[in-house]
Design a protein around this motif. Structure first.
Motif, short mmCIF file in Angstrom:
data_model
loop_
_atom_site.label_atom_id
_atom_site.label_comp_id
_atom_site.label_asym_id
_atom_site.label_seq_id
_atom_site.Cartn_x
_atom_site.Cartn_y
_atom_site.Cartn_z
N GLU A 1 47.90 23.22 45.70
CA GLU A 1 48.43 23.44 44.37
C GLU A 1 49.26 24.65 44.54
OE1 GLU A 1 44.77 21.96 41.49
OE2 GLU A 1 44.79 24.01 42.31
N LEU A 2 48.82 25.49 45.36
CA LEU A 2 49.69 26.78 45.44
C LEU A 2 51.11 26.48 45.95
CD1 LEU A 2 49.90 29.81 44.87
CD2 LEU A 2 48.80 30.28 46.90
N ALA A 3 50.98 25.68 46.96
CA ALA A 3 52.22 25.31 47.51
C ALA A 3 53.38 24.46 46.75
CB ALA A 3 52.03 24.21 48.84
N ARG B 1 44.59 31.06 34.60
CA ARG B 1 45.32 30.16 35.43
C ARG B 1 46.87 30.36 35.24
NH1 ARG B 1 44.48 25.59 38.87
NH2 ARG B 1 46.26 24.11 38.58
N GLU B 2 47.10 30.04 34.02
CA GLU B 2 48.35 30.05 33.67
C GLU B 2 49.23 31.58 33.58
OE1 GLU B 2 48.49 26.77 30.06
OE2 GLU B 2 47.91 28.84 29.39
N ARG B 3 48.22 32.60 33.27
CA ARG B 3 48.96 33.90 33.65
C ARG B 3 48.98 34.00 34.95
NH1 ARG B 3 47.97 37.25 29.20
NH2 ARG B 3 47.17 38.91 30.52
N ALA B 4 48.15 33.53 35.82
CA ALA B 4 48.38 33.91 37.40
C ALA B 4 49.76 32.97 37.88
CB ALA B 4 47.36 33.60 37.95
N ALA C 1 46.26 32.77 44.16
CA ALA C 1 45.45 31.96 45.01
C ALA C 1 44.14 31.72 44.64
CB ALA C 1 45.67 32.85 46.52
N ALA C 2 43.77 32.80 43.78
CA ALA C 2 42.39 32.70 43.14
C ALA C 2 42.42 31.52 42.13
CB ALA C 2 42.00 34.21 42.76
N HIS C 3 43.42 31.07 41.67
CA HIS C 3 43.22 30.04 40.49
C HIS C 3 43.70 28.61 41.06
CE1 HIS C 3 42.05 32.79 37.26
NE2 HIS C 3 42.89 33.53 38.14
N VAL D 1 56.96 39.46 47.28
CA VAL D 1 56.18 39.05 46.46
C VAL D 1 54.89 39.89 46.71
CG1 VAL D 1 54.57 37.29 45.41
CG2 VAL D 1 56.88 36.67 45.97
N PRO D 2 54.48 40.99 45.75
CA PRO D 2 53.27 41.63 45.87
C PRO D 2 52.04 40.78 46.41
CG PRO D 2 54.54 42.26 44.16
CD PRO D 2 55.21 41.07 44.52
N ASP D 3 51.31 41.34 47.13
CA ASP D 3 50.17 40.82 47.55
C ASP D 3 49.00 40.48 46.41
OD1 ASP D 3 50.68 40.67 50.37
OD2 ASP D 3 49.77 42.58 50.91
N ALA D 4 49.15 41.53 45.63
CA ALA D 4 48.17 41.38 44.37
C ALA D 4 48.71 40.24 43.51
CB ALA D 4 48.12 42.60 43.54
N VAL D 5 50.00 39.83 43.43
CA VAL D 5 50.36 38.89 42.72
C VAL D 5 49.99 37.39 43.09
CG1 VAL D 5 52.24 37.79 41.64
CG2 VAL D 5 52.10 39.97 41.51
N TYR D 6 50.23 37.43 44.59
CA TYR D 6 50.02 36.19 45.45
C TYR D 6 48.44 36.01 45.49
CZ TYR D 6 49.95 33.01 49.15
OH TYR D 6 49.57 31.93 49.67
N ASP D 7 47.63 36.97 45.50
CA ASP D 7 46.23 36.74 45.52
C ASP D 7 45.61 36.38 44.29
OD1 ASP D 7 46.13 37.69 48.29
OD2 ASP D 7 45.57 39.70 47.93
N ARG D 8 46.34 36.96 43.29
CA ARG D 8 45.77 36.34 41.91
C ARG D 8 46.12 34.90 41.58
NH1 ARG D 8 48.64 38.78 36.29
NH2 ARG D 8 47.15 37.57 34.78
#
Length: 154
Positions: free
Chosen positions: A125-127, A90-93, A118-120, A109-116
């Motif tokens: 919380e993401l907002a 979670r911290e790493r994401a 969003a998975a945590h 912001v790359p999709d992979a970073v955002y999706d990572r």
């Protein structure tokens, strides 16, 4: 590399007290919904490291120490990707998103970073995480511009 002393340029926060108060309220609102104060401090410290904001680095290192965070986690934050299990997934994401938003090296912001992230984090919380990152970048940009010295009250 030049040997130059970075001197405090101006007392921005006094004349801009209304801006300071608004920025402070913005930061508090952003952090409130994230829930984990250590995570918030890791995020703001990492952004401050990237932005080379000595004032904010000093403040957030102090906050993390006072929160009882292990010195090793503070020391290795700049190399969090190589630090293995020292940071949770979670911290790493959150740290990956912090770097992407702070640097915007690809202009987005790359999709992979955002999706990572969003998975945590759930959507709320993401907002709040994004808001914390935006808020610290705002503090950093002002303090770096005026060369706010570490340890000096705003």
């Amino acid at each position: 590399m030049t040997d130059r002393v970075h001197t405090h340029r101006m007392k921005f926060w006094g004349p801009q007290r209304a801006f300071y108060e608004a920025q402070r309220r913005l930061t508090m609102a952003a952090k409130k919904g994230l829930g984990d104060p250590v995570l918030s401090e890791l995020v703001v410290l990492r952004a401050s490291q990237l932005n080379r904001c000595a004032f904010c680095i000093d403040m957030h290192v102090t906050n993390l120490r006072e929160a009882g965070v292990a010195q090793r986690r503070i020391d290795l934050l700049a190399a969090w990707e190589e630090a293995g299990a020292l940071y949770s997934e979670r911290e790493r994401a959150a740290l990956a998103l912090t770097e992407a938003v702070t640097l915007l090296t690809e202009g987005f912001v790359p999709d992979a970073v955002y999706d990572r992230a969003a998975a945590h984090f759930d959507e709320g919380e993401l907002a709040h995480l994004i808001a914390v990152i935006v808020a610290i970048n705002n503090w950093n940009r002002v303090n770096v511009t005026i060369r706010q010295p570490p340890g000096v009250e705003l």
